[in-house]
Design a protein around this motif. Structure first.
Motif, PDB file in Angstrom:
ATOM      1  N   ASP A 196     -32.812  -3.928  10.862  1.00 18.88           N
ATOM      2  CA  ASP A 196     -32.901  -3.596   9.429  1.00 18.88           C
ATOM      3  C   ASP A 196     -31.986  -4.419   8.545  1.00 18.88           C
ATOM      4  O   ASP A 196     -32.186  -4.510   7.350  1.00 18.88           O
ATOM      5  CB  ASP A 196     -32.602  -2.107   9.215  1.00 18.88           C
ATOM      6  CG  ASP A 196     -33.649  -1.236   9.887  1.00 18.88           C
ATOM      7  OD1 ASP A 196     -34.821  -1.651   9.875  1.00 18.88           O
ATOM      8  OD2 ASP A 196     -33.289  -0.183  10.436  1.00 18.88           O
TER       9      ASP A 196
ATOM     10  N   ARG B 276     -29.172  -3.824   7.242  1.00 22.06           N
ATOM     11  CA  ARG B 276     -28.642  -3.094   6.085  1.00 22.06           C
ATOM     12  C   ARG B 276     -27.218  -3.550   5.791  1.00 22.06           C
ATOM     13  O   ARG B 276     -26.461  -3.870   6.703  1.00 22.06           O
ATOM     14  CB  ARG B 276     -28.645  -1.572   6.336  1.00 22.06           C
ATOM     15  CG  ARG B 276     -30.033  -0.963   6.471  1.00 22.06           C
ATOM     16  CD  ARG B 276     -30.644  -0.485   5.145  1.00 22.06           C
ATOM     17  NE  ARG B 276     -30.747  -1.493   4.097  1.00 22.06           N
ATOM     18  CZ  ARG B 276     -31.853  -2.169   3.770  1.00 22.06           C
ATOM     19  NH1 ARG B 276     -32.978  -1.960   4.406  1.00 22.06           N
ATOM     20  NH2 ARG B 276     -31.856  -3.038   2.781  1.00 22.06           N
TER      21      ARG B 276
ATOM     22  N   THR C 297     -35.858  -8.721   4.515  1.00 24.87           N
ATOM     23  CA  THR C 297     -35.457  -7.398   4.034  1.00 24.87           C
ATOM     24  C   THR C 297     -35.283  -7.444   2.511  1.00 24.87           C
ATOM     25  O   THR C 297     -35.171  -8.532   1.923  1.00 24.87           O
ATOM     26  CB  THR C 297     -34.121  -6.951   4.661  1.00 24.87           C
ATOM     27  OG1 THR C 297     -33.142  -7.956   4.411  1.00 24.87           O
ATOM     28  CG2 THR C 297     -34.266  -6.743   6.154  1.00 24.87           C
TER      29      THR C 297
END
Ligand code: PMP
Ligand code: GLN
Length: 381
Positions: free
Chosen positions: A144, A146, A174
């Motif tokens: 991901d 993040r 992303t």
């Protein structure tokens, strides 16, 4: 020979140049460097031709053709609600690359610290180093990627001058969320930290998500230099036309560098894009257009032993190849180009310490038959 003291001793030739050259040498399908293999709009080509025939072949104004700056300001306000003054807050550049270099040069002094996230597009760190700045990078983790905001907070010192963001993100695909925006806003509040926001893929956001431009958020907008690229938006990467928007106090410094780096950029293309931008359909259809390509490519790859990572934006799809090989990603990318006939970008090159998670990046901005051929070859690996 006179000894040259290199300013960038660790820097070689970019991975994009390297992989595209290898693809050409071995006749491989080139899904490495990010560019379309189809032509840009015929109407746009016609507009450039007309501008040339109509005699628009001399220097453009230093900051860019006013008609184009106005269209950029109109588009930005329409999409993100921010009002930029075309006279003082918009500058047309030779692609996003020049805008990024100029932005970093304009605000980074020796020993200033710049926070960026890895994997990172390759032109940020060299510009920071050339200005004597210090790169403070934070590694993001697949799948991901993040941003761990608590860790970003710990990186901030009284020397932190800039944070570089790139959403939609190259190479991972992303995008920033509203949560990221809230965290960022809280983090920079009352701090003298600029934001360089690389938004070249602003129109390539999928699955109904929105692009969280810094221009949407007044607290962030007032400290941001936002860069964009018409190469990406209008399928014309070879024209090298982009822009920077920033509040006047920042743009004033940006232009001091811009005027001596390039002075001004390509006049006829500016005329053409100023006209082309008047029709918003020329960019509002891009999410659907590229989402279809992503889905088509990914459906094909599902039959292969490559494993897809999430892709919410850009025209890049990342994959892992652990089921196929335990080679280094740089070696595997070369193997794939030479033996299988498909070129990709190894993602480890986007980390300063070459962190290798066995991930490759494919560009899917290609004709259907190109994607078919590539999938066919990749399915046999
Ligand atoms: N930033 C990112 C994230 C990119 O992928 C690219 C490549 N297009 C650029 C900047 C540079 O854009 P340009 O080709 O307009 O210089
Ligand atoms: N942005 C393109 C990519 O990521 C490459 C641009 C370049 O070659 N400098 O593939």
């Amino acid at each position: 020979m006179i000894p040259v003291i290199s300013k960038l001793p660790q820097t070689g030739t970019t991975i994009f140049t390297t992989m595209s050259a290898l693809a050409a040498e071995y006749g491989a399908i080139n899904l490495s460097q990010g560019f379309p293999d189809y032509n840009c709009s015929e109407e746009l080509v016609e507009l450039v031709n007309n501008a040339m025939r109509n005699g628009h072949n001399q220097y453009a104004p230093m900051a860019g053709l006013m008609a184009l700056r106005e269209q950029i300001a109109i588009k930005t306000e329409k999409l993100y609600g921010a009002v930029y003054n075309p006279d003082t807050e918009v500058t047309v550049t030779a692609g996003a690359t020049q805008a990024i270099f100029t932005a970093i040069s304009a605000v980074i002094h020796p020993n200033d610290e710049v926070i960026m996230f890895e994997p990172a597009y390759d032109c940020y760190a060299p510009a920071i180093k050339l200005m004597g700045g210090v790169v403070k990078s934070l590694q993001l983790e697949p799948p991901d990627y993040r941003i761990p905001w608590d860790m970003v907070k710990r990186l901030i010192t009284n020397k932190t001058r800039m944070i570089i963001l790139n959403s939609p993100h190259n190479p991972t695909g992303t995008i920033l969320s509203k949560h990221d925006i809230d965290e960022l806003t809280a983090l920079v509040k009352n701090q003298d930290i600029f934001i360089l926001s690389d938004e070249v893929y602003e129109h390539l956001v999928f699955d109904g998500n929105i692009h969280h431009s810094m221009a949407r958020y007044p607290e962030l907008q007032q400290r941001s230099l936002i860069v964009a690229s018409f190469g990406k938006t209008f399928h014309a990467t070879g024209w090298k036309l982009g822009y920077c928007i920033a509040p006047a106090y920042l743009m004033q410094e940006f232009r001091k560098i811009h005027q001596f780096l390039v002075f001004s950029v390509n006049t006829p293309v500016q005329y053409a894009i100023a006209e082309f931008l008047k029709d918003e359909n020329h960019y509002l259809g891009l999410p659907d257009y590229f989402q279809q390509k992503r889905d088509y490519f990914n459906k094909g790859l599902e039959q292969s032993r490559f494993k897809l990572l999430p892709c919410s934006g850009t025209y890049f799809q990342s994959v892992t190849y652990n089921a196929i090989s335990d080679e280094k990603d740089t070696d595997f990318a070369i193997h794939l180009t030479k033996e299988i006939g498909v070129a990709a970008i190894p993602v480890s090159v986007f980390y300063r310490n070459n962190t290798d998670r066995h991930i490759l990046r494919f560009c899917f901005a290609k004709r259907q038959e190109t994607l078919d051929k590539a999938v066919d070859r990749l399915s046999k690996v």
